[in-house]
Design an enzyme around this catalytic site. Structure first.
Site, short mmCIF file in Angstrom:
data_model
loop_
_atom_site.label_atom_id
_atom_site.label_comp_id
_atom_site.label_asym_id
_atom_site.label_seq_id
_atom_site.Cartn_x
_atom_site.Cartn_y
_atom_site.Cartn_z
N GLY A 272 36.86 66.76 38.39
CA GLY A 272 37.61 67.73 39.17
C GLY A 272 37.04 68.01 40.55
N GLU A 295 28.90 60.60 33.38
CA GLU A 295 29.97 59.94 32.65
C GLU A 295 30.95 59.32 33.65
OE1 GLU A 295 31.58 62.61 29.49
OE2 GLU A 295 33.35 62.40 30.72
N ILE A 365 37.15 76.88 31.76
CA ILE A 365 38.33 77.74 31.91
C ILE A 365 37.87 79.20 31.99
CG2 ILE A 365 40.35 78.61 30.65
CD1 ILE A 365 40.93 75.68 29.90
N LYS A 409 45.19 81.77 38.64
CA LYS A 409 46.60 82.18 38.82
C LYS A 409 46.73 83.33 39.82
CE LYS A 409 47.83 79.09 35.82
NZ LYS A 409 48.05 77.75 36.37
#
Ligand code: COA
Length: 503
Positions: A272, A295, A365, A409
């Site tokens: 990300g 990874e 998250i 959000k």
């Protein structure tokens, strides 16, 4: 290897056929192991042809579904195409495709989300059933039938070993110069036959440069010429830059205290934009001669190899933008000296991660006030991607760092909550939490001090007073005091968001 001579094995060149004909060899109900890891090295033609085949069956009123096992996430040509036609019965181990995600969350596709280092041994033990067919992208085939791995290795060795039949996609679009960049270890075994893995530095090779496959297993060879997913990264935003700054300050103070060497310890960086921004920060930072045992190798690490900040990187896959991919292809000899791609049971192996003392840096998250981390499920129920390798690295690394913006959000959601709605990484495996607000170093702290640190350093000011209030009332509730919670309120923030759209 020149473009013309990618298939140098006569025996296998006799098995060249169209993707359509190859896809027709995959029966409904099959367990299919496909190559592919973070949008790199996945088969590009056979899965799409199979999706067409499935569509035809559906049009005739016939059910047709397969189970898809991969290394990690793939791309629209594989996960997207097969999910679109409802062709996947069960998927493992990590995905990030929007159509897959929707089908999984609607209950129309089963999904097994496990640590990436465990996939191979679970497959060897037969926990997922028998693997029928492997569909593997390679860069080429040598005269004696050895396979030159592509831009990822993932579980390819295991899929080839375990499957009865193998379909190869030879992708002329992948740089032929990838040959020699891989290290495929054939010494892994199930207990009690395991031996120590012979590696003490990130750049050591201890395996083969090629994948081995008995030619008689190969039922089809399909030629393709297509790029990997090659998604662009967004330029680091203000939050990512601030997260990177907090982390760099922390590393500098650890070096000063002599808890880390001047060139840090081998880096693992998750997927990300934030992970990529941290690499950009390290590229501009004061540390030199860095190494990586990770990874996925994203743009940020390629930049660091180019600048010389990073001397070497070990991974199982690339995940590059189109520009970075071009840079890799144009300077492949330079990068081959500095990069090694390994199978994922080795890139993510707990023994090696613990021995090398990896600095694990992963996204999340949400985290709760005691440091439990949810990496996978939004509001406790809806899968986002999967745990990937974050557990392999967090549990076994020397340092385990989790990062996120403090809100999501548009500020409606706090990433720091009283209690996480799903647990991927327990408080015991989480040492450092970073948001754009600050960094909480949880090492050596008991639960209530962890809570004070996380609330004061990481929570957004809009949510901090309510977190303090929750924590104080929990402490004063007269109930147990080691890890104070108010059970009737612990998940009320998530419940409120589901009801009102605001935590
Ligand atoms: N509640 C609800 N949604 C949230 C949220 C929260 N607390 N935090 C983030 N999200 C949403 C974002 O809004 C965004 O949604 P969108 O796609 O609709 O815009 C999405 O999750 C991704 O968030 P983003 O801030 O862009 O983060 P990211 O790209 O860094 O991804 C993870 C974060 C956790 C999803 C990602 O790191 C991941 O999948 N981790 C698990 C696997 C892993 O760590 N792999 C690396 C090991 S090598």
């Amino acid at each position: 290897m020149s473009t013309e001579s990618r298939i140098r094995c006569q025996k296998l060149s006799n098995r060249i056929m169209s993707a359509r004909d190859a896809a027709a060899l995959i029966p409904s109900g099959a367990n299919v192991g496909m190559s592919g890891f973070t949008g790199a090295g996945y088969p590009k033609a056979v899965p799409q042809a199979l999706a067409e085949h499935i569509r035809d069956h559906r049009a005739r009123g016939e059910n047709f579904r397969i189970s898809v096992w991969t290394g990690a996430s793939t791309a629209p040509e594989l996960d997207g195409a097969l999910a679109e036609v409802d062709g996947i019965e069960m998927r493992l181990p990590y995905q990030s495709d929007p159509v897959c995600r929707q089908k999984i969350n609607e209950g129309r596709m089963e999904y097994i989300d496990i640590h990436l280092s465990h996939v191979a041994q679970h497959a060897w033990s037969g926990f997922f059933g028998k693997l029928d067919i492997a569909v593997i992208e390679v860069v080429g085939i040598t005269e004696d039938g050895r396979l030159i791995p592509s831009s990822s290795i993932g579980n390819n060795k295991t899929w080839i070993d375990q499957a009865d039949k193998v379909i190869l996609e030879v992708n002329h679009g992948q740089s032929a110069g990838l040959e020699g960049m891989h290290d495929v270890y054939y010494g892994t075994a199930l207990p009690p036959r395991r031996k120590p893995l012979p590696i003490t530095k990130t750049d050591e090779h201890f395996g083969e440069k090629y994948l081995m496959c008995p030619p008689e297993k190969v039922i089809a060879v399909v030629e393709t010429d297509a790029p990997d997913r090659n998604s662009r990264f967004s330029a680091p935003d203000e939050n990512s830059r601030r997260i990177a700054d907090h982390l760099l300050d922390f590393f500098a103070s650890e070096v000063e205290k002599k808890r880390l060497p001047a060139n840090l310890l081998p880096l693992q960086s998750g997927v990300g934009n934030i992970a990529n921004a941290v690499m950009a920060g390290l590229n501009d930072g004061p540390f030199n001669n860095l190494t990586a045992y990770t990874e996925v190798l994203q743009d940020g690490m390629l930049d660091m190899l180019k600048s010389g900040k990073l001397s070497h990187a070990s991974a199982t896959a690339f995940s590059l933008s189109p520009e970075a991919n071009q840079e890799l292809a144009d300077n492949i000899d330079f990068y081959r000296e500095r990069i090694v791609l390994r199978t994922q049971e080795i890139s993510n192996h707990p023994e090696i991660i613990r021995r090398l003392g990896i600095i694990a840096m992963n996204g999340m998250i949400e985290a709760d006030i005691y440091g439990n981390v949810n990496s996978t499920h939004v509001m406790g129920s809806r899968i986002m991607n999967g745990i990937g390798g974050s557990g392999d690295f967090a549990r076994n690394g020397f340092l385990s760092v989790f990062m996120t913006p403090s809100t999501a959000k548009g500020g409606a959601i706090s990433a720091i909550v009283p209690m996480v709605s799903h647990v991927d990484h327990t408080e015991h495996d989480v040492q450092i939490i970073v948001t754009e607000q600050g960094l909480a170093d949880l090492r050596g702290l008991p639960p209530r001090q962890r809570a004070l640190n996380i609330i004061e350093k990481c929570a957004h000011p809009d949510f901090r007073p309510r977190l303090r209030d929750y924590f104080e009332r929990a402490c004063n509730s007269g109930r147990g005091m080691h890890t104070p919670h108010l059970l009737n309120e612990a998940l009320s923030w998530h419940h409120r968001y589901e009801e009102t759209g605001q935590m």
